[in-house]
Design a protein around this motif. Structure first.
Motif, PDB file in Angstrom:
ATOM      1  N   ALA A  61     -10.007   7.261   2.005  1.00  0.00           N
ATOM      2  CA  ALA A  61      -9.784   7.924   0.722  1.00  0.00           C
ATOM      3  C   ALA A  61      -8.881   9.130   0.936  1.00  0.00           C
ATOM      4  O   ALA A  61      -8.830   9.702   2.028  1.00  0.00           O
ATOM      5  CB  ALA A  61     -11.116   8.363   0.114  1.00  0.00           C
ATOM      6  N   ILE A  62      -8.186   9.489  -0.122  1.00  0.00           N
ATOM      7  CA  ILE A  62      -7.356  10.695  -0.129  1.00  0.00           C
ATOM      8  C   ILE A  62      -7.925  11.616  -1.191  1.00  0.00           C
ATOM      9  O   ILE A  62      -8.117  11.209  -2.344  1.00  0.00           O
ATOM     10  CB  ILE A  62      -5.888  10.366  -0.443  1.00  0.00           C
ATOM     11  CG1 ILE A  62      -5.273   9.560   0.694  1.00  0.00           C
ATOM     12  CG2 ILE A  62      -5.091  11.636  -0.717  1.00  0.00           C
ATOM     13  CD1 ILE A  62      -3.866   9.103   0.437  1.00  0.00           C
ATOM     14  N   LEU A  63      -8.199  12.853  -0.808  1.00  0.00           N
ATOM     15  CA  LEU A  63      -8.624  13.872  -1.755  1.00  0.00           C
ATOM     16  C   LEU A  63      -7.370  14.613  -2.186  1.00  0.00           C
ATOM     17  O   LEU A  63      -6.790  15.381  -1.417  1.00  0.00           O
ATOM     18  CB  LEU A  63      -9.643  14.819  -1.121  1.00  0.00           C
ATOM     19  CG  LEU A  63     -10.210  15.904  -2.028  1.00  0.00           C
ATOM     20  CD1 LEU A  63     -10.940  15.296  -3.223  1.00  0.00           C
ATOM     21  CD2 LEU A  63     -11.153  16.808  -1.236  1.00  0.00           C
ATOM     22  N   ASN A  64      -6.930  14.360  -3.397  1.00  0.00           N
ATOM     23  CA  ASN A  64      -5.676  14.895  -3.897  1.00  0.00           C
ATOM     24  C   ASN A  64      -5.881  16.240  -4.586  1.00  0.00           C
ATOM     25  O   ASN A  64      -6.869  16.454  -5.267  1.00  0.00           O
ATOM     26  CB  ASN A  64      -5.055  13.885  -4.882  1.00  0.00           C
ATOM     27  CG  ASN A  64      -3.609  14.172  -5.167  1.00  0.00           C
ATOM     28  OD1 ASN A  64      -2.905  14.785  -4.370  1.00  0.00           O
ATOM     29  ND2 ASN A  64      -3.141  13.702  -6.308  1.00  0.00           N
ATOM     30  N   ASN A  65      -4.922  17.132  -4.413  1.00  0.00           N
ATOM     31  CA  ASN A  65      -4.895  18.461  -5.048  1.00  0.00           C
ATOM     32  C   ASN A  65      -6.057  19.350  -4.648  1.00  0.00           C
ATOM     33  O   ASN A  65      -6.536  20.156  -5.437  1.00  0.00           O
ATOM     34  CB  ASN A  65      -4.823  18.331  -6.574  1.00  0.00           C
ATOM     35  CG  ASN A  65      -3.519  17.737  -7.019  1.00  0.00           C
ATOM     36  OD1 ASN A  65      -2.468  18.035  -6.456  1.00  0.00           O
ATOM     37  ND2 ASN A  65      -3.563  16.880  -8.019  1.00  0.00           N
ATOM     38  N   HIS A  66      -6.495  19.210  -3.416  1.00  0.00           N
ATOM     39  CA  HIS A  66      -7.570  20.058  -2.909  1.00  0.00           C
ATOM     40  C   HIS A  66      -6.974  21.328  -2.309  1.00  0.00           C
ATOM     41  O   HIS A  66      -6.005  21.267  -1.564  1.00  0.00           O
ATOM     42  CB  HIS A  66      -8.372  19.324  -1.838  1.00  0.00           C
ATOM     43  CG  HIS A  66      -9.456  20.148  -1.221  1.00  0.00           C
ATOM     44  ND1 HIS A  66     -10.556  20.557  -1.921  1.00  0.00           N
ATOM     45  CD2 HIS A  66      -9.575  20.647   0.026  1.00  0.00           C
ATOM     46  CE1 HIS A  66     -11.332  21.272  -1.130  1.00  0.00           C
ATOM     47  NE2 HIS A  66     -10.763  21.338   0.057  1.00  0.00           N
ATOM     48  N   THR A  67      -7.531  22.457  -2.649  1.00  0.00           N
ATOM     49  CA  THR A  67      -7.118  23.717  -2.033  1.00  0.00           C
ATOM     50  C   THR A  67      -8.322  24.321  -1.329  1.00  0.00           C
ATOM     51  O   THR A  67      -9.443  24.271  -1.839  1.00  0.00           O
ATOM     52  CB  THR A  67      -6.581  24.717  -3.076  1.00  0.00           C
ATOM     53  OG1 THR A  67      -7.574  24.913  -4.081  1.00  0.00           O
ATOM     54  CG2 THR A  67      -5.306  24.198  -3.734  1.00  0.00           C
TER      55      THR A  67
END
Length: 181
Positions: A165-171
């Motif tokens: 999985a890719i966790l997108n827009n995580h800061t």
């Protein structure tokens, strides 16, 4: 295949940038298949760059290649959504898509599928079954944990090979770029 959990997670952009990286770094031919939602990045891109008279592909590799749009200077191509998955009556056709993917595999080194959201389209699981592997895209601070689990379970129960999985827009909290004077 690159499906999102529940839409709006940037899976189209991730699919596009992955394709561009494969094309540039490996000097490989890459075809992006627009099978995502109506608001997908690839759909917007293909609408802006549609070539008049683009032929409807039959099942041959050469015909499918002629039905793609070249993107930029790389060996990166796009199969627009209207040619991807629907039959003459406008309904999703797994058999048609299987034939199309087989022809794409003959014509290109890599085929990346911008799939629809798992929780809103059964075709996401079907496309995952046709792919060598699937990467689930999760939107940080938006996708609910129980929805991500449900999407994973749906893919697994459909015997889809889930690569990760890719966790997108995580800061990261407190993370910022260094300030330069």
């Amino acid at each position: 295949a690159f499906p999102s959990v529940d839409g709006g997670s940037g899976s189209s952009e991730i699919c596009f940038h992955t394709g561009r990286a494969l094309s540039r770094e490996l000097s490989a031919s890459v075809c992006l298949v627009d099978a995502g939602s109506d608001a997908s990045f690839l759909r917007q891109f293909s609408a802006a760059n549609t070539v008049a008279g683009l032929p409807e592909p039959n099942n041959g590799a050469e015909s499918v290649r002629r039905s793609t749009l070249r993107i930029g200077e790389e060996d990166l191509w796009l199969l627009p959504g209207r040619f991807s998955m629907v039959n003459a009556s406008g309904r999703f056709s797994p058999d048609r898509m299987r034939l199309r993917i087989a022809a794409l595999r003959e014509a290109f080194d890599y085929v990346l599928i911008d799939a629809p959201a798992v929780l809103s389209a059964t075709s996401a699981v079907l496309l995952g079954q046709m792919a060598d592997g699937t990467i689930l895209v999760i939107e940080a601070n938006s996708t609910r944990r129980h929805n991500a689990r449900a999407a994973r379970e749906s893919l697994q129960s459909g015997n889809v090979k889930l690569l990760g999985a890719i966790l997108n827009n995580h800061t990261l909290p407190g993370a910022s770029l260094p300030h330069r004077s």
